[in-house]
Design a protein around this motif. Structure first.
Motif, PDB file in Angstrom:
ATOM      1  N   PRO A 211       0.856  -1.263  -0.108  1.00 38.95           N
ATOM      2  CA  PRO A 211      -0.018  -0.228  -0.225  1.00 38.95           C
ATOM      3  C   PRO A 211       0.753   1.284  -0.049  1.00 38.95           C
ATOM      4  CG  PRO A 211      -0.054  -1.170   2.082  1.00 38.95           C
ATOM      5  CD  PRO A 211       0.450  -2.162   1.163  1.00 38.95           C
ATOM      6  N   ASP A 212       2.079   1.254   0.518  1.00 44.09           N
ATOM      7  CA  ASP A 212       3.133   2.490   0.638  1.00 44.09           C
ATOM      8  C   ASP A 212       3.461   2.642  -1.016  1.00 44.09           C
ATOM      9  OD1 ASP A 212       2.149   2.985   3.160  1.00 44.09           O
ATOM     10  OD2 ASP A 212       3.982   1.796   4.014  1.00 44.09           O
ATOM     11  N   ASP A 213       3.435   1.844  -2.017  1.00 43.33           N
ATOM     12  CA  ASP A 213       4.166   1.893  -3.172  1.00 43.33           C
ATOM     13  C   ASP A 213       3.358   2.603  -4.300  1.00 43.33           C
ATOM     14  OD1 ASP A 213       6.217   0.314  -1.871  1.00 43.33           O
ATOM     15  OD2 ASP A 213       5.287  -1.532  -2.814  1.00 43.33           O
ATOM     16  N   ILE A 214       2.089   2.990  -3.784  1.00 40.74           N
ATOM     17  CA  ILE A 214       1.465   3.792  -5.000  1.00 40.74           C
ATOM     18  C   ILE A 214       1.781   4.467  -5.788  1.00 40.74           C
ATOM     19  CG2 ILE A 214      -0.827   4.566  -5.332  1.00 40.74           C
ATOM     20  CD1 ILE A 214      -0.926   1.521  -4.146  1.00 40.74           C
ATOM     21  N   ILE A 215       2.558   5.718  -5.081  1.00 39.30           N
ATOM     22  CA  ILE A 215       3.150   6.717  -6.035  1.00 39.30           C
ATOM     23  C   ILE A 215       4.308   6.466  -6.786  1.00 39.30           C
ATOM     24  CG2 ILE A 215       4.415   8.939  -5.679  1.00 39.30           C
ATOM     25  CD1 ILE A 215       2.972   9.568  -3.276  1.00 39.30           C
ATOM     26  N   GLY A 216       5.285   5.344  -6.363  1.00 44.89           N
ATOM     27  CA  GLY A 216       6.238   4.929  -7.121  1.00 44.89           C
ATOM     28  C   GLY A 216       5.761   4.055  -8.046  1.00 44.89           C
ATOM     29  N   LEU A 217       4.658   3.320  -8.121  1.00 44.41           N
ATOM     30  CA  LEU A 217       4.171   2.412  -9.108  1.00 44.41           C
ATOM     31  C   LEU A 217       3.552   3.120 -10.206  1.00 44.41           C
ATOM     32  CD1 LEU A 217       2.688  -0.457  -6.989  1.00 44.41           C
ATOM     33  CD2 LEU A 217       5.234  -0.175  -8.055  1.00 44.41           C
ATOM     34  N   LEU A 218       2.730   4.122  -9.759  1.00 44.66           N
ATOM     35  CA  LEU A 218       2.081   5.218 -10.730  1.00 44.66           C
ATOM     36  C   LEU A 218       3.389   5.740 -11.827  1.00 44.66           C
ATOM     37  CD1 LEU A 218      -0.748   6.234 -11.716  1.00 44.66           C
ATOM     38  CD2 LEU A 218      -0.048   8.201 -10.372  1.00 44.66           C
ATOM     39  N   ARG A 219       4.237   5.898 -11.129  1.00 46.37           N
ATOM     40  CA  ARG A 219       5.562   6.801 -11.932  1.00 46.37           C
ATOM     41  C   ARG A 219       6.005   5.795 -12.651  1.00 46.37           C
ATOM     42  NH1 ARG A 219       7.935   9.499  -6.824  1.00 46.37           N
ATOM     43  NH2 ARG A 219       6.917  11.493  -6.796  1.00 46.37           N
ATOM     44  N   LEU A 220       6.168   4.362 -12.407  1.00 48.76           N
ATOM     45  CA  LEU A 220       6.759   3.331 -13.054  1.00 48.76           C
ATOM     46  C   LEU A 220       5.802   3.085 -14.335  1.00 48.76           C
ATOM     47  CD1 LEU A 220       8.776   0.930 -13.693  1.00 48.76           C
ATOM     48  CD2 LEU A 220       7.172  -0.182 -12.254  1.00 48.76           C
ATOM     49  N   GLY A 221       4.670   3.037 -14.075  1.00 50.68           N
ATOM     50  CA  GLY A 221       3.726   2.616 -15.259  1.00 50.68           C
ATOM     51  C   GLY A 221       3.734   3.737 -16.289  1.00 50.68           C
ATOM     52  N   ARG A 222       3.730   5.202 -15.995  1.00 53.74           N
ATOM     53  CA  ARG A 222       3.739   6.031 -16.900  1.00 53.74           C
ATOM     54  C   ARG A 222       4.891   6.133 -17.594  1.00 53.74           C
ATOM     55  NH1 ARG A 222       0.623  10.635 -13.292  1.00 53.74           N
ATOM     56  NH2 ARG A 222      -1.449   9.715 -13.590  1.00 53.74           N
ATOM     57  N   GLU A 223       6.153   5.981 -16.985  1.00 55.84           N
ATOM     58  CA  GLU A 223       7.393   5.797 -17.783  1.00 55.84           C
ATOM     59  C   GLU A 223       7.653   4.855 -18.483  1.00 55.84           C
ATOM     60  OE1 GLU A 223      12.347   6.193 -16.853  1.00 55.84           O
ATOM     61  OE2 GLU A 223      10.957   6.381 -15.337  1.00 55.84           O
ATOM     62  N   LEU A 224       7.477   3.402 -18.113  1.00 52.76           N
ATOM     63  CA  LEU A 224       7.329   2.307 -18.739  1.00 52.76           C
ATOM     64  C   LEU A 224       6.727   2.116 -20.117  1.00 52.76           C
ATOM     65  CD1 LEU A 224       8.616  -0.779 -18.634  1.00 52.76           C
ATOM     66  CD2 LEU A 224       6.703  -1.324 -17.422  1.00 52.76           C
ATOM     67  N   LEU A 225       5.446   2.644 -20.034  1.00 48.79           N
ATOM     68  CA  LEU A 225       4.558   2.602 -21.199  1.00 48.79           C
ATOM     69  C   LEU A 225       4.669   3.710 -22.205  1.00 48.79           C
ATOM     70  CD1 LEU A 225       1.100   1.736 -19.362  1.00 48.79           C
ATOM     71  CD2 LEU A 225       2.856   0.173 -20.600  1.00 48.79           C
ATOM     72  N   SER A 226       5.625   4.925 -21.765  1.00 50.80           N
ATOM     73  CA  SER A 226       5.803   5.945 -22.453  1.00 50.80           C
ATOM     74  C   SER A 226       7.048   5.990 -23.360  1.00 50.80           C
ATOM     75  CB  SER A 226       5.918   7.163 -21.741  1.00 50.80           C
ATOM     76  OG  SER A 226       4.968   7.598 -21.040  1.00 50.80           O
ATOM     77  N   GLU A 227       8.182   4.982 -22.730  1.00 48.22           N
ATOM     78  CA  GLU A 227       9.557   5.117 -23.359  1.00 48.22           C
ATOM     79  C   GLU A 227       9.608   3.966 -24.569  1.00 48.22           C
ATOM     80  OE1 GLU A 227      12.251   4.086 -20.282  1.00 48.22           O
ATOM     81  OE2 GLU A 227      11.732   1.963 -20.451  1.00 48.22           O
TER      82      GLU A 227
END
Length: 198
Positions: A24-40
């Motif tokens: 539950p404490d990972d939400i911000i980091g996971l949102l960032r990961l998804g956006r970067e991963l799917l954009s690059e």
């Protein structure tokens, strides 16, 4: 043809990195990961805005994976940054409950460090614990690097979904482009099973 690499004996995670389930404490980091991963890269079917629109969407996704039997969401963390993700989901129907669908994604700057093999080994181990006998997923045909990687891990190409992905043009003067998906699978169940014929 060379023998498949043993995904069950992967390299260790590099120093300073850890592999663990989402919390539950990972939400911000996971949102960032998804956006970067799917954009690059254009190696994913999903676009960045189609993963999680905001923190509450990301929380719902993490919570769903945490409580759904046979589902798993794992990540590699480099300090406080999520750098890779792996997911596993198991079929919900009686006749497909032995089939697991999986996927991984690694930020480009972390390619070549053994993270893919490590995550695949973890997901395959979980799948076996859940009673999965067949693993499957698709890879975009133009992603030769991924296709070769999965082939080395023993995954076979089952077929091609022709023009199953549509890439909108960047400008009105450019044509619409299409991509094919390659269906991949690996049998991890008993070798002496019976298959119903045609």
């Amino acid at each position: 043809m060379s023998e498949p690499e043993n995904s069950q004996d992967p390299p260790p995670i590099p120093p300073g990195m850890i592999l663990r389930e989402a919390g539950p404490d990972d939400i911000i980091g996971l949102l960032r990961l998804g956006r970067e991963l799917l954009s690059e890269t254009n190696h994913f079917v999903r676009r960045p805005e189609e993963r999680a629109a905001d923190l509450s969407d990301m929380r719902r996704i993490v919570d769903y994976y945490a409580v759904t039997p046979g589902w798993a969401m794992i990540h590699v963390w480099n300090g406080t940054e999520a750098v890779a993700e792996g997911v596993l989901s198991v079929g919900g129907l009686a006749r497909t409950a032995h089939v697991g669908t999986l996927g991984i994604g690694i930020l480009r700057r972390y390619w070549g460090r053994g993270l893919g093999r490590r995550m695949m080994a973890d997901l395959e181990r979980r799948a076996a614990e859940y009673g999965v006998e067949r693993l499957e997923f698709t890879v975009l045909a133009h992603n030769r690097r991924a296709r070769d990687f999965y082939g080395r891990l023993g995954y076979s190409e089952d077929g091609r979904r022709v023009r199953s992905v549509r890439y909108a043009p960047d400008s009105p003067s450019e044509p619409v482009r299409y991509g094919d998906e390659i269906a991949l699978s690996k049998w991890i169940g008993p070798a002496d099973c019976m298959t119903i014929g045609d």
